[in-house]
Design a protein around this motif. Structure first.
Motif, PDB file in Angstrom:
ATOM      1  N   ARG A 280       0.842  -1.193   0.000  1.00  0.00           N
ATOM      2  CA  ARG A 280       0.000   0.000   0.000  1.00  0.00           C
ATOM      3  C   ARG A 280       0.877   1.243   0.000  1.00  0.00           C
ATOM      4  O   ARG A 280       1.782   1.388   0.826  1.00  0.00           O
ATOM      5  CB  ARG A 280      -0.918  -0.026   1.221  1.00  0.00           C
ATOM      6  N   ASN A 281       0.590   2.173  -0.931  1.00  0.00           N
ATOM      7  CA  ASN A 281       1.386   3.391  -1.030  1.00  0.00           C
ATOM      8  C   ASN A 281       0.731   4.538  -0.272  1.00  0.00           C
ATOM      9  O   ASN A 281      -0.285   4.359   0.411  1.00  0.00           O
ATOM     10  CB  ASN A 281       1.632   3.765  -2.497  1.00  0.00           C
ATOM     11  N   ALA A 282       1.312   5.725  -0.415  1.00  0.00           N
ATOM     12  CA  ALA A 282       0.824   6.877   0.337  1.00  0.00           C
ATOM     13  C   ALA A 282      -0.593   7.266  -0.061  1.00  0.00           C
ATOM     14  O   ALA A 282      -1.334   7.845   0.739  1.00  0.00           O
ATOM     15  CB  ALA A 282       1.770   8.067   0.137  1.00  0.00           C
ATOM     16  N   ALA A 283      -1.000   6.953  -1.295  1.00  0.00           N
ATOM     17  CA  ALA A 283      -2.342   7.296  -1.770  1.00  0.00           C
ATOM     18  C   ALA A 283      -3.395   6.278  -1.340  1.00  0.00           C
ATOM     19  O   ALA A 283      -4.581   6.472  -1.584  1.00  0.00           O
ATOM     20  CB  ALA A 283      -2.335   7.424  -3.292  1.00  0.00           C
ATOM     21  N   GLY A 284      -2.959   5.180  -0.726  1.00  0.00           N
ATOM     22  CA  GLY A 284      -3.894   4.170  -0.265  1.00  0.00           C
ATOM     23  C   GLY A 284      -4.113   3.020  -1.223  1.00  0.00           C
ATOM     24  O   GLY A 284      -4.800   2.048  -0.891  1.00  0.00           O
ATOM     25  N   GLY A 285      -3.531   3.104  -2.424  1.00  0.00           N
ATOM     26  CA  GLY A 285      -3.647   2.007  -3.379  1.00  0.00           C
ATOM     27  C   GLY A 285      -2.487   1.037  -3.234  1.00  0.00           C
ATOM     28  O   GLY A 285      -1.521   1.295  -2.506  1.00  0.00           O
ATOM     29  N   TYR A 286      -2.584  -0.109  -3.922  1.00  0.00           N
ATOM     30  CA  TYR A 286      -1.521  -1.112  -3.864  1.00  0.00           C
ATOM     31  C   TYR A 286      -0.650  -1.028  -5.114  1.00  0.00           C
ATOM     32  O   TYR A 286      -1.160  -0.895  -6.234  1.00  0.00           O
ATOM     33  CB  TYR A 286      -2.109  -2.518  -3.738  1.00  0.00           C
ATOM     34  N   VAL A 287       0.648  -1.084  -4.922  1.00  0.00           N
ATOM     35  CA  VAL A 287       1.599  -1.095  -6.025  1.00  0.00           C
ATOM     36  C   VAL A 287       2.477  -2.336  -5.898  1.00  0.00           C
ATOM     37  O   VAL A 287       2.805  -2.769  -4.788  1.00  0.00           O
ATOM     38  CB  VAL A 287       2.490   0.169  -6.033  1.00  0.00           C
ATOM     39  N   LEU A 288       2.830  -2.921  -7.040  1.00  0.00           N
ATOM     40  CA  LEU A 288       3.688  -4.105  -7.043  1.00  0.00           C
ATOM     41  C   LEU A 288       5.125  -3.672  -6.804  1.00  0.00           C
ATOM     42  O   LEU A 288       5.666  -2.828  -7.522  1.00  0.00           O
ATOM     43  CB  LEU A 288       3.584  -4.848  -8.369  1.00  0.00           C
ATOM     44  N   CYS A 289       5.752  -4.232  -5.775  1.00  0.00           N
ATOM     45  CA  CYS A 289       7.119  -3.871  -5.417  1.00  0.00           C
ATOM     46  C   CYS A 289       8.022  -5.100  -5.430  1.00  0.00           C
ATOM     47  O   CYS A 289       7.564  -6.208  -5.164  1.00  0.00           O
ATOM     48  CB  CYS A 289       7.166  -3.235  -4.023  1.00  0.00           C
ATOM     49  N   ARG A 290       9.280  -4.854  -5.741  1.00  0.00           N
ATOM     50  CA  ARG A 290      10.290  -5.913  -5.722  1.00  0.00           C
ATOM     51  C   ARG A 290      11.297  -5.604  -4.630  1.00  0.00           C
ATOM     52  O   ARG A 290      11.801  -4.485  -4.550  1.00  0.00           O
ATOM     53  CB  ARG A 290      10.995  -5.999  -7.073  1.00  0.00           C
ATOM     54  N   VAL A 291      11.572  -6.575  -3.783  1.00  0.00           N
ATOM     55  CA  VAL A 291      12.489  -6.385  -2.664  1.00  0.00           C
ATOM     56  C   VAL A 291      13.725  -7.240  -2.878  1.00  0.00           C
ATOM     57  O   VAL A 291      13.637  -8.426  -3.203  1.00  0.00           O
ATOM     58  CB  VAL A 291      11.829  -6.771  -1.323  1.00  0.00           C
TER      59      VAL A 291
END
Length: 312
Positions: A280-291
């Protein structure tokens, strides 16, 4: 007849000039201005052409070691000199019909339709060895690399090859870059984090422009970069009980795999971590992240650390 002949010659010359200008524009658009190598756009274009022609291809990802540290300590002019030296050495060890690209910052790539994985890796290893020896700078010049191969005719996808090369480059960096002689490199901000320059060894493995983090595994406390605060909406750069907090940020469908992965880092059964999940990002939506991260074991005097980057 003379008039028609002159008109035809003029027209042909105009067409030739236009084609030459078009070729120059394309060449400029696909060229890195600092090194003269192809740029990221040129790399994507070449990869697309290779797949259209269904040519077997071997590629390498190359990442300059400690470039950020060089920029911080010696300035960006010295950093550019470092980049140019690496690009020159790569050119010297390439064969005809192979192409090199600077993808940006400290990242390079090579595409070859004539080399095997072993051949390209052997040349890059020799290139790295000579680069380390023939360097008059105040800090070591070197790079890490990973090589992979694919055959489009067999239905293999380019992203599988690029991911394999990236993973192998990262593994190489973990095995080799931490052992470079850093005696001539001044430590920067180490005391700010109450940790040794081991952290800067780890940071040197990572690309710039990502969301960096450092976690003290003994105290379960994590330090995030300022970019993460801005884009992910974190409450503070310091977060305690990170494992529990992250449960509130990861998508429910990805949570079990994420927590299992974190637990393996905590208990020491996994040292290198590469995974993807939705955050979840600052806008409240979900973004696909790679760690991507690496555990650095401690002892009775220093804590165990987990250092890595999260890429949106």
């Amino acid at each position: 007849m003379d008039t028609d002949s002159n008109y035809t010659e003029t027209l042909e010359k105009t067409v030739r000039d236009l084609l030459e200008r078009q070729e120059d524009l394309i060449r400029t658009a696909f060229t890195d201005q600092l090194t003269g190598l192809g740029n990221r756009g040129g790399f994507a274009h070449s990869l697309e052409e290779i797949w259209e022609q269904e040519l077997p291809v071997t590629m390498a990802f190359i990442d300059i070691d400690n470039l950020k540290h060089c920029n911080d300590i010696f300035g960006h002019d010295e950093g550019n000199r470092y980049i140019l030296q690496v690009s020159l050495y790569l050119k010297l060890y390439m064969k005809v019909d192979e192409a090199a690209f600077r993808l940006g910052g400290d990242e390079f790539a090579i595409l070859s339709t004539i080399a095997t994985e072993d051949d390209l890796a052997e040349r890059l290893e020799h290139c790295r060895t000579i680069l380390l020896k023939n360097n008059d700078s105040e800090m070591p010049h070197s790079f890490s690399y990973g090589v992979s191969h694919a055959d489009p005719a067999l239905g293999e996808a380019p992203n599988r090859m690029t991911l394999d090369a990236d993973h192998r480059m990262y593994d190489y960096k973990l095995r080799h870059a931490m052992h470079l002689d850093r005696r001539n490199i001044t430590q920067v901000h180490a005391d700010d984090f109450e940790i040794s320059d081991r952290v800067f060894d780890a940071f040197s493995m990572l690309n710039e422009g990502r969301y960096f983090f450092i976690e003290n595994l003994d105290k379960h406390r994590i330090l995030w970069s300022q970019g993460a605060l801005r884009d992910l909406g974190l409450p503070s750069e310091h977060i305690d009980n990170y494992r529990d907090y992250w449960k509130t940020r990861v998508h429910p469908d990805d949570l079990e795999a994420c927590i299992d992965d974190i637990d393996q880092v905590y208990n020491g059964t996994k040292h290198r971590r590469v995974m993807q999940y939705r955050v979840r990002n600052a806008a409240g939506g979900y973004v696909l992240c790679r760690v991507r991260g690496f555990r650095i074991d401690g002892d009775g005097n220093v804590p165990s650390l987990y250092v890595g980057e999260l890429v949106n």
